[in-house]
Scaffold this active site. Structure first.
Site, PDB file in Angstrom:
ATOM      1  N   LYS A 201       0.875  -1.177   0.000  1.00 42.28           N
ATOM      2  CA  LYS A 201       0.000   0.000   0.000  1.00 42.28           C
ATOM      3  C   LYS A 201       0.912   1.227   0.000  1.00 42.28           C
ATOM      4  O   LYS A 201       1.477   1.609   1.024  1.00 42.28           O
ATOM      5  CB  LYS A 201      -0.921   0.038   1.224  1.00 42.28           C
ATOM      6  N   GLU A 277      10.670   1.917   9.899  1.00 43.85           N
ATOM      7  CA  GLU A 277      11.666   2.978   9.681  1.00 43.85           C
ATOM      8  C   GLU A 277      10.918   4.284   9.846  1.00 43.85           C
ATOM      9  O   GLU A 277      10.040   4.601   9.048  1.00 43.85           O
ATOM     10  CB  GLU A 277      12.299   2.824   8.300  1.00 43.85           C
ATOM     11  N   CYS A 311      14.179  11.406   5.846  1.00 40.39           N
ATOM     12  CA  CYS A 311      14.026  10.956   7.234  1.00 40.39           C
ATOM     13  C   CYS A 311      15.293  11.222   8.042  1.00 40.39           C
ATOM     14  O   CYS A 311      15.224  11.447   9.237  1.00 40.39           O
ATOM     15  CB  CYS A 311      13.604   9.504   7.301  1.00 40.39           C
ATOM     16  N   GLU A 408      10.499  16.501  14.484  1.00 45.27           N
ATOM     17  CA  GLU A 408      10.795  16.360  13.058  1.00 45.27           C
ATOM     18  C   GLU A 408       9.889  17.294  12.259  1.00 45.27           C
ATOM     19  O   GLU A 408       8.674  17.245  12.394  1.00 45.27           O
ATOM     20  CB  GLU A 408      10.550  14.917  12.601  1.00 45.27           C
TER      21      GLU A 408
HETATM   22  O1  TXE Z   1       2.965   9.882   7.353  1.00 42.59           O
HETATM   23  P1  TXE Z   1       2.097   8.627   7.712  1.00 42.59           P
HETATM   24  P2  TXE Z   1       2.505  11.212   6.581  1.00 42.59           P
HETATM   25  C1  TXE Z   1       6.978  11.828   8.960  1.00 42.59           C
HETATM   26  C2  TXE Z   1       7.224  13.297   8.672  1.00 42.59           C
HETATM   27  C3  TXE Z   1       5.909  13.755   8.139  1.00 42.59           C
HETATM   28  C4  TXE Z   1       4.946  12.947   8.975  1.00 42.59           C
HETATM   29  C5  TXE Z   1       3.574  12.732   8.392  1.00 42.59           C
HETATM   30  O2  TXE Z   1       7.515  13.959   9.874  1.00 42.59           O
HETATM   31  O3  TXE Z   1       5.694  15.121   8.305  1.00 42.59           O
HETATM   32  O4  TXE Z   1       5.589  11.705   9.123  1.00 42.59           O
HETATM   33  O5  TXE Z   1       3.641  12.185   7.072  1.00 42.59           O
HETATM   34  C6  TXE Z   1       0.014   4.974   5.856  1.00 42.59           C
HETATM   35  N1  TXE Z   1      -2.417   2.065   9.339  1.00 42.59           N
HETATM   36  N2  TXE Z   1       7.419  10.977   7.877  1.00 42.59           N
HETATM   37  O6  TXE Z   1       1.204  11.759   7.048  1.00 42.59           O
HETATM   38  O7  TXE Z   1       0.727   9.061   8.059  1.00 42.59           O
HETATM   39  C7  TXE Z   1      -0.146   6.123   4.901  1.00 42.59           C
HETATM   40  O8  TXE Z   1      -1.279   5.922   4.069  1.00 42.59           O
HETATM   41  C8  TXE Z   1      -1.673   1.701   8.292  1.00 42.59           C
HETATM   42  C9  TXE Z   1       8.709  10.387   8.025  1.00 42.59           C
HETATM   43  O9  TXE Z   1       2.604  10.927   5.165  1.00 42.59           O
HETATM   44  O10 TXE Z   1       2.858   7.821   8.680  1.00 42.59           O
HETATM   45  C10 TXE Z   1       1.182   6.094   4.163  1.00 42.59           C
HETATM   46  O11 TXE Z   1       1.182   5.066   3.177  1.00 42.59           O
HETATM   47  N3  TXE Z   1      -1.109   2.581   7.436  1.00 42.59           N
HETATM   48  C11 TXE Z   1       8.984   9.368   7.025  1.00 42.59           C
HETATM   49  C12 TXE Z   1       2.167   5.713   5.264  1.00 42.59           C
HETATM   50  O12 TXE Z   1       1.365   5.100   6.282  1.00 42.59           O
HETATM   51  C13 TXE Z   1      -1.280   3.891   7.673  1.00 42.59           C
HETATM   52  C14 TXE Z   1       8.358   9.445   5.705  1.00 42.59           C
HETATM   53  C15 TXE Z   1       2.926   6.900   5.873  1.00 42.59           C
HETATM   54  O13 TXE Z   1       1.987   7.859   6.317  1.00 42.59           O
HETATM   55  C16 TXE Z   1      -2.049   4.341   8.760  1.00 42.59           C
HETATM   56  C17 TXE Z   1       7.056  10.046   5.729  1.00 42.59           C
HETATM   57  C18 TXE Z   1      -2.626   3.363   9.620  1.00 42.59           C
HETATM   58  N4  TXE Z   1      -3.336   3.698  10.692  1.00 42.59           N
HETATM   59  C19 TXE Z   1       6.650  10.799   6.784  1.00 42.59           C
HETATM   60  N5  TXE Z   1      -2.045   5.687   8.755  1.00 42.59           N
HETATM   61  C20 TXE Z   1      10.311   8.736   6.947  1.00 42.59           C
HETATM   62  N6  TXE Z   1      10.712   8.002   7.966  1.00 42.59           N
HETATM   63  O14 TXE Z   1      10.993   8.847   5.949  1.00 42.59           O
HETATM   64  C21 TXE Z   1      -1.309   6.088   7.699  1.00 42.59           C
HETATM   65  N7  TXE Z   1      -0.846   5.002   7.032  1.00 42.59           N
END
Ligand code: TXE
Length: 505
Positions: A201, A277, A311, A408
């Site tokens: 996904k 991660e 990240c 972050e």
């Molecule tokens: O992340 P999410 P978002 C951090 C960064 C950013 C913040 C929010 O600080 O500002 O996270 O980003 C899926 N069950 N990073 O909102 O929500 C979602 O659909 C299962 C750091 O994009 O964590 C997407 O595919 N899946 C980072 C994925 O999780 C779920 C990179 C990431 O979304 C879910 C990105 C749930 N309950 C953001 N909720 C890095 N480490 O590089 C969401 N998703």
């Protein structure tokens, strides 16, 4: 500054052909619509304009995809293939990614906002290299013969050995900052090399390159059901995948908040394995003896590369007080040089942040920094009335408790703090909940290795930053995650070890 890209056919460049086609989910080797028939839009962050309608996968689509992956794992050819056959297919995927580099880089630039030239130089070749690298690991699913004693069964003689096996059906959930590199390269390549099957996904924010990748994987000969790709939202497609009792492991890259929610779901469900991660607030340290001609542009690149949407972005710069003023001056000049614009323009150094939500997050942090009394050295504003362009931003006079220093931001925002001694810098560097990356700039070998040992982070960059190689593990200490992506560790993380005792007498 130019921020007015008008999207028209010509601007779609090498991506036009793919964008003209209806987008589909990949389930059981077939390109299909979502069961509900619903779609959602993916947009260009430079202009806000629609790029494509994407089928909206939900519970039923994930269930179908997991059934396909389960069947492909339990009955299909992938785990049973000879290692050399799997190796050839993975290698071919890497080749096809390179053959389609221009198109993939352009799609990535349109969808995520990053400069096309960066996607072409980094995201795409690094993804291909991960497939080429992990193809080799396909042939190394080795166990060992173990000498055992007869304490449990006196007088018995055993031939005892371990076997490494794929973990099974793997659910992957990935973010939008490196859409293809993280989903296909960091996550899929090693998972496939070990003989697992996949339901991915991807982030609902950036989908185009992974959908194009689906076509390339099929062209390379990946059998049906081995890779299934279901775009959808976290609540819905994501939660169905993490709670599914036919999924054996989840590989996740994203926020701490979602990582934690996945752990709750898994704990209440089938206790599937999890690799996480998550985020970071990485210190980048400039010592008094650093070569500033390297360190200053290096520190700027450490935060402003990919708009700070990395990240392990070096978002906390810690500078020895003897060179602090010089570094701050130099950084300001580096930031002034950065040309903001649409990622598709050759001259662009930094594109827009990915969407309105991220713009609001980043601007919210910039405002909070000012409210808490930090000094804005440069930047701090949104630019233009179209798209999500934010100036490279640097804060000085920060204290360690400010939100901009502790949390972050995931945008082009740097905080700069002076330090006095090695003891102090180690303490400040380690004083966050994260531990993903760290940079050290010094000409003294002893200082470099002292700090590389003392700073608690999964990756340490000495006199460089944002260097990534397929063979090097990547992941975090503390709240930056569980387990590692890339390298031998990533491959082994998607295997189980079986112990076999054969009694010979
Ligand atoms: O992340 P999410 P978002 C951090 C960064 C950013 C913040 C929010 O600080 O500002 O996270 O980003 C899926 N069950 N990073 O909102 O929500 C979602 O659909 C299962 C750091 O994009 O964590 C997407 O595919 N899946 C980072 C994925 O999780 C779920 C990179 C990431 O979304 C879910 C990105 C749930 N309950 C953001 N909720 C890095 N480490 O590089 C969401 N998703």
């Amino acid at each position: 500054m130019e921020t007015t890209l008008k999207l028209n056919k010509q601007d779609l460049g090498p991506a036009a052909h793919f964008l003209a086609k209806p987008q589909k989910l990949l389930i059981n080797g077939e390109f299909v619509d979502a069961v509900s028939g619903k779609t959602f839009e993916t947009t260009n962050p430079a202009t806000g304009e629609k790029l494509a309608d994407i089928p909206l996968g939900d519970e039923e689509d994930i269930n179908k995809a997991v059934d396909a992956a389960r069947k492909a794992f339990d009955e299909g050819p992938w785990p049973k293939m000879t290692p050399s056959e799997r190796q050839r297919i993975l290698y071919k995927i890497g080749d096809l990614i390179m053959e389609n580099r221009d198109e993939l880089a352009y799609l990535e630039s349109l969808d995520n906002g990053k400069p096309y030239k960066i996607a072409k130089a980094a995201d795409i070749p690094l993804t291909a290299d991960l497939f080429h690298y992990m193809a080799g690991w396909s042939r190394t699913l080795e166990g060992s013969v173990v000498p055992v004693s007869d304490i449990a069964v006196p007088g018995a003689e055993f031939h005892a050995y371990t076997v490494r096996e794929p973990v099974g059906v793997v659910g992957l959930i990935t973010p939008w900052n490196y859409p293809l590199l993280i989903a296909a390269g960091w996550q899929m390549a090693g998972v496939l090399a070990a003989g697992n099957t996949i339901v991915l996904k991807p982030s609902e924010v950036t989908l185009l390159t992974i959908l194009r990748f689906a076509e390339l994987a099929r062209e390379a000969g990946v059998p049906e059901g081995v890779i299934n790709i279901v775009p959808g939202f976290g609540a819905g497609a994501g939660t169905t995948l993490t709670s599914h009792d036919q999924v054996d492991k989840i590989g996740f890259t994203g926020s701490v908040r979602t990582g934690r929610s996945i752990l709750h779901t898994v704990a209440d469900g089938n206790l599937k394995k999890v690799t996480l991660e998550l985020g970071g607030k990485s210190p980048n340290i400039i010592l008094a003896d650093a070569d500033l001609e390297q360190a200053i542009p290096g520190a700027a690149m450490g935060i402003f590369f990919n708009h700070g949407e990395c990240c392990c972005a070096g978002s906390r710069l810690l500078v020895h007080k003897s060179v602090y003023d010089k570094v701050l001056d130099g950084l300001q000049r580096e930031a002034e040089k950065i040309k903001l614009g649409p990622g598709q323009d050759d001259g662009t150094d930094m594109g827009p942040v990915v969407n309105q939500k991220q713009e609001d997050v980043v601007m919210g942090y910039i405002n909070s920094g000012q409210d808490e009394g930090a000094s804005l050295v440069i930047g701090g504003h949104k630019v233009g009335d179209q798209g999500h362009f934010i100036q490279p931003t640097i804060f000085a006079d920060v204290n360690h408790d400010m939100k901009i220093v502790q949390e972050e931001i995931f945008g082009p925002v740097l905080t700069v703090q002076p330090f006095d001694s090695m003891e102090e810098v180690v303490k400040v560097a380690n004083d966050t909940v994260y531990g993903l990356g760290a940079g050290i700039w010094t000409t003294n070998l002893g200082n470099a290795h002292h700090l590389a040992k003392a700073v608690r982070a999964g990756t340490i960059f000495v006199n460089c930053y944002n260097v990534f190689d397929a063979a090097m593990p990547f992941g975090g200490y503390r709240m930056s995650g569980w387990g590692r992506n890339r390298g031998k560790e990533a491959f082994e993380a998607f295997t189980e070890t079986k112990a076999v005792y054969a009694k010979l007498n």
